[in-house]
Design a protein around this motif. Structure first.
Motif, short mmCIF file in Angstrom:
data_model
loop_
_atom_site.label_atom_id
_atom_site.label_comp_id
_atom_site.label_asym_id
_atom_site.label_seq_id
_atom_site.Cartn_x
_atom_site.Cartn_y
_atom_site.Cartn_z
N LEU A 96 0.82 -1.22 0.00
CA LEU A 96 0.00 0.00 0.00
C LEU A 96 0.85 1.27 0.00
CD1 LEU A 96 -2.78 -1.09 2.53
CD2 LEU A 96 -2.83 -1.18 0.03
N LEU A 97 1.97 1.27 0.73
CA LEU A 97 2.78 2.49 0.80
C LEU A 97 3.39 2.85 -0.55
CD1 LEU A 97 4.69 2.16 4.19
CD2 LEU A 97 2.86 3.76 3.62
N HIS A 98 3.59 1.88 -1.42
CA HIS A 98 4.23 2.13 -2.71
C HIS A 98 3.25 2.18 -3.87
CE1 HIS A 98 8.26 1.74 -1.01
NE2 HIS A 98 7.83 0.68 -0.36
N ASN A 99 1.98 1.89 -3.63
CA ASN A 99 1.04 1.81 -4.74
C ASN A 99 -0.05 2.88 -4.69
OD1 ASN A 99 1.22 -0.84 -6.64
ND2 ASN A 99 2.22 -1.16 -4.68
N ALA A 100 0.09 3.84 -3.79
CA ALA A 100 -0.82 4.98 -3.80
C ALA A 100 -0.40 5.95 -4.90
CB ALA A 100 -0.81 5.69 -2.45
N GLU A 101 -1.36 6.49 -5.62
CA GLU A 101 -1.06 7.47 -6.66
C GLU A 101 -0.39 8.70 -6.04
OE1 GLU A 101 -1.66 7.46 -9.96
OE2 GLU A 101 -2.54 5.45 -10.04
N LEU A 102 0.47 9.37 -6.83
CA LEU A 102 1.13 10.57 -6.33
C LEU A 102 0.14 11.65 -5.96
CD1 LEU A 102 4.21 10.83 -5.98
CD2 LEU A 102 3.59 9.03 -7.58
N SER A 103 -0.98 11.71 -6.69
CA SER A 103 -2.01 12.71 -6.37
C SER A 103 -2.72 12.40 -5.07
CB SER A 103 -3.03 12.78 -7.50
OG SER A 103 -3.65 11.52 -7.70
N ALA B 180 -10.14 14.44 3.10
CA ALA B 180 -10.60 15.09 1.88
C ALA B 180 -10.14 14.34 0.64
CB ALA B 180 -10.10 16.54 1.83
N LEU B 181 -9.05 13.55 0.76
CA LEU B 181 -8.60 12.73 -0.36
C LEU B 181 -9.44 11.47 -0.50
CD1 LEU B 181 -4.68 12.79 -0.13
CD2 LEU B 181 -6.13 13.97 -1.78
N VAL C 11 -5.63 -2.11 -5.11
CA VAL C 11 -6.35 -0.84 -5.00
C VAL C 11 -7.18 -0.70 -6.28
CG1 VAL C 11 -6.14 1.65 -4.67
CG2 VAL C 11 -4.41 0.10 -3.70
N LEU C 12 -8.51 -0.76 -6.14
CA LEU C 12 -9.36 -0.82 -7.33
C LEU C 12 -9.40 0.50 -8.08
CD1 LEU C 12 -12.28 -3.11 -6.12
CD2 LEU C 12 -10.06 -3.71 -7.09
N VAL C 13 -9.52 1.62 -7.38
CA VAL C 13 -9.43 2.94 -8.00
C VAL C 13 -8.51 3.80 -7.15
CG1 VAL C 13 -11.69 2.83 -9.12
CG2 VAL C 13 -11.52 3.76 -6.83
N PRO C 14 -7.81 4.75 -7.74
CA PRO C 14 -6.79 5.50 -6.99
C PRO C 14 -7.32 6.21 -5.76
CG PRO C 14 -6.48 5.83 -9.35
CD PRO C 14 -7.78 5.07 -9.20
N ASP C 15 -8.53 6.77 -5.80
CA ASP C 15 -8.98 7.57 -4.65
C ASP C 15 -9.45 6.71 -3.48
OD1 ASP C 15 -11.48 6.67 -5.40
OD2 ASP C 15 -12.30 8.64 -5.86
N ALA C 16 -9.22 5.39 -3.54
CA ALA C 16 -9.53 4.52 -2.40
C ALA C 16 -8.42 4.52 -1.36
CB ALA C 16 -9.79 3.10 -2.88
N LEU C 17 -7.26 5.08 -1.69
CA LEU C 17 -6.10 5.01 -0.80
C LEU C 17 -5.40 6.35 -0.75
CD1 LEU C 17 -4.11 3.21 0.87
CD2 LEU C 17 -2.90 2.78 -1.28
N GLY C 18 -5.21 6.87 0.45
CA GLY C 18 -4.48 8.13 0.64
C GLY C 18 -3.40 7.96 1.69
N ILE C 19 -2.31 8.70 1.54
CA ILE C 19 -1.18 8.58 2.46
C ILE C 19 -0.73 9.98 2.89
CG2 ILE C 19 1.20 7.81 2.74
CD1 ILE C 19 0.68 5.57 0.85
#
Length: 473
Positions: free
Chosen positions: A311-318, A338-339, A455-463
């Motif tokens: 998870l720490l390496h597969n979150a989108e940069l945005s 908010a993310l 992670v199915l869609v990018p906005d499912a994971l925030g860091i």
């Protein structure tokens, strides 16, 4: 002359009474000792494994199909250093939106050579709102804030940027543009700056760069939603017999596939131990129990830290943000919410990060609520529980990260992947397979755990990154 004191009846000469019953030390030789099962300090609560919904992957591979998305290039760049000098790696300039996919090594090298190194102290203004935007900036080290005018004239924080981030590069194609925000250093910063004149000179002399700029401008004008997906054309609020627009939904041609990973070990038990020393506890059972606990700990570690699917390496940069000031504040957790605002499930953080957040709340006179989860009272923010996880590391500089996620296939969230029903299954997606007995009479068992996460869609994971743990108020 020596006088001998009289000795009371039943008392030895040394002043101690003679033993009148069986001593406890001797009695223990005949007693059955109550024993605990073997204990292990490395066992943790493993909340991630408990809370993730698990998806059955019968074929060993899980494909995540998504709508076709047009990459906008919001990555981070990498630098090299030589003494006090810092340079950007030319190929890393392809992470900038303007240069996404650009492969002309000669031009990229010339662009990288054109960057000038600048140093700023905390509080310095790097660019000023309303001035001509004729420079591009790469942040090599430090942290800055973008601030702009609010709706009532006050300043408000628009974004926080740190190592590897950039700003201003998209304005190089329009020399008449103006800065729409002010950028200030909130720590000591080292930045690389590309002047407009250097870019213009290279643009005039390179056909490939002109083609890249034209493609970038045409891509910006394409009809897309905020996520980079092509708009689905439709009409609403109309009356009468108007001609309705036609549309279709395109898919990624090469969707990502997740193969189940494995953690394995060979457990060895001597047959003499298994035959003779099984009372009151089964030796093989206890060996298996502790080995499986260690495998599950490794499984959770890999699901967080593995570079391929962690998870720490597969979150989108945005979907990565930095703390505003350093320690994890309530404002930072609000930014993270908010993310991941669509049905967030839980936060995951190192216990020291949770403690640092508690200190920041106490400093502000806030007392976050706790929620009940499986009989445990855990801290929460805005009703979203915060679970401890020691697999999220703490760096030598005493910084860490915090994860927030939405979970489940039906919510387009984060899911765990496993396969139930494998041969010699001992636990779900974990097998214990007898291998052999060697000439030394040692039995060997292959213990395997199969797992992954997606992670199915990018906005499912925030860091929330670069959280400082040691700063004192």
């Amino acid at each position: 002359m020596t006088v001998t004191e009289p000795v009371a009846p039943g008392v030895e000469g040394d002043g101690e009474r003679p033993q009148q019953s069986l001593a406890t030390a001797a009695a223990r030789n005949l007693a059955t000792t109550k024993k605990s099962v073997p204990q292990m300090q490395a066992i943790t609560s493993r909340w991630l494994l408990k809370l993730l919904p698990w998806v059955q992957v019968s074929g060993g591979t899980y494909r995540v199909n998504r709508r076709l998305t047009y990459a906008v290039g919001d990555g981070r760049v990498t630098f090299t250093s030589d003494g006090n000098g810092i340079r950007v790696i030319p190929a890393e300039l392809g992470e900038l939106p303007l240069l996404r996919g650009f492969a002309d090594e000669e031009v990229l090298g010339a662009l990288a050579a054109g960057f000038e190194q600048r140093e700023y102290s905390a509080g310095d203004t790097i660019v000023e709102f309303g001035n001509a935007s004729n420079e591009a900036f790469l942040i090599a080290h430090g942290k800055v804030q973008k601030v702009g005018p609010g709706p009532y004239g006050e300043e408000e924080i628009l974004d926080t940027l740190a190592n590897g981030d950039h700003f201003g590069d998209d304005t190089l194609v329009d020399p008449r543009s103006m800065w729409e925000y002010t950028v200030r250093a909130i720590t000591g910063c080292t930045v690389l700056m590309l002047p407009q004149r250097v870019f213009d000179e290279l643009l005039a002399g390179s056909e490939s760069l002109r083609a890249q700029v034209a493609a970038f401008q045409s891509g910006k004008s394409a009809a897309q939603n905020p996520h980079g997906e092509a708009l689905i054309q439709m009409s609403s609020g109309h009356a009468g017999e108007i001609e309705l627009p036609g549309t279709f939904v395109d898919y990624e041609l090469a969707p990502r596939e997740y193969e189940l990973s494995v953690a394995q070990t060979v457990l060895r038990v001597h047959t003499r131990v298994a035959d003779l020393y099984n009372e009151p506890m089964d030796q093989l059972e206890q060996q298996l129990r502790l080995t499986i606990e260690a495998l599950r700990e490794r499984q959770e570690h890999e699901m967080i830290n593995n570079r391929g699917f962690g998870l720490l390496h597969n979150a989108e940069l945005s979907q990565r943000i930095h703390t505003r000031t350093g320690p994890p504040t309530p404002d930072d957790l609000d930014d993270l919410l908010a993310l991941v605002w669509k049905q967030p499930a839980f936060f995951l953080a190192h216990p020291r990060t949770i403690a640092a957040f508690g200190r920041e709340c106490s400093r502000r006179g806030l007392y976050p609520d706790a929620v009940d989860v499986e009989g445990h009272r855990v801290p929460a923010w805005r009703g979203v529980p915060i679970f401890p996880c020691n697999k999220i590391g703490v760096t030598e500089q005493r910084t860490s990260s915090m994860i927030l996620m939405r979970t489940g296939e039906e919510r387009q969230g984060v899911v765990g992947l496993h396969q139930v029903g494998i041969p010699d299954e001992y636990q779900p997606s974990l097998s214990v397979r007898f291998m052999h007995i060697d000439p030394q009479a040692i039995m060997s068992y292959l213990v395997s755990a199969y797992y992954s996460c997606a992670v199915l869609v990018p906005d499912a994971l925030g860091i929330l990154e670069n959280i400082e743990l040691g700063r004192e108020g």
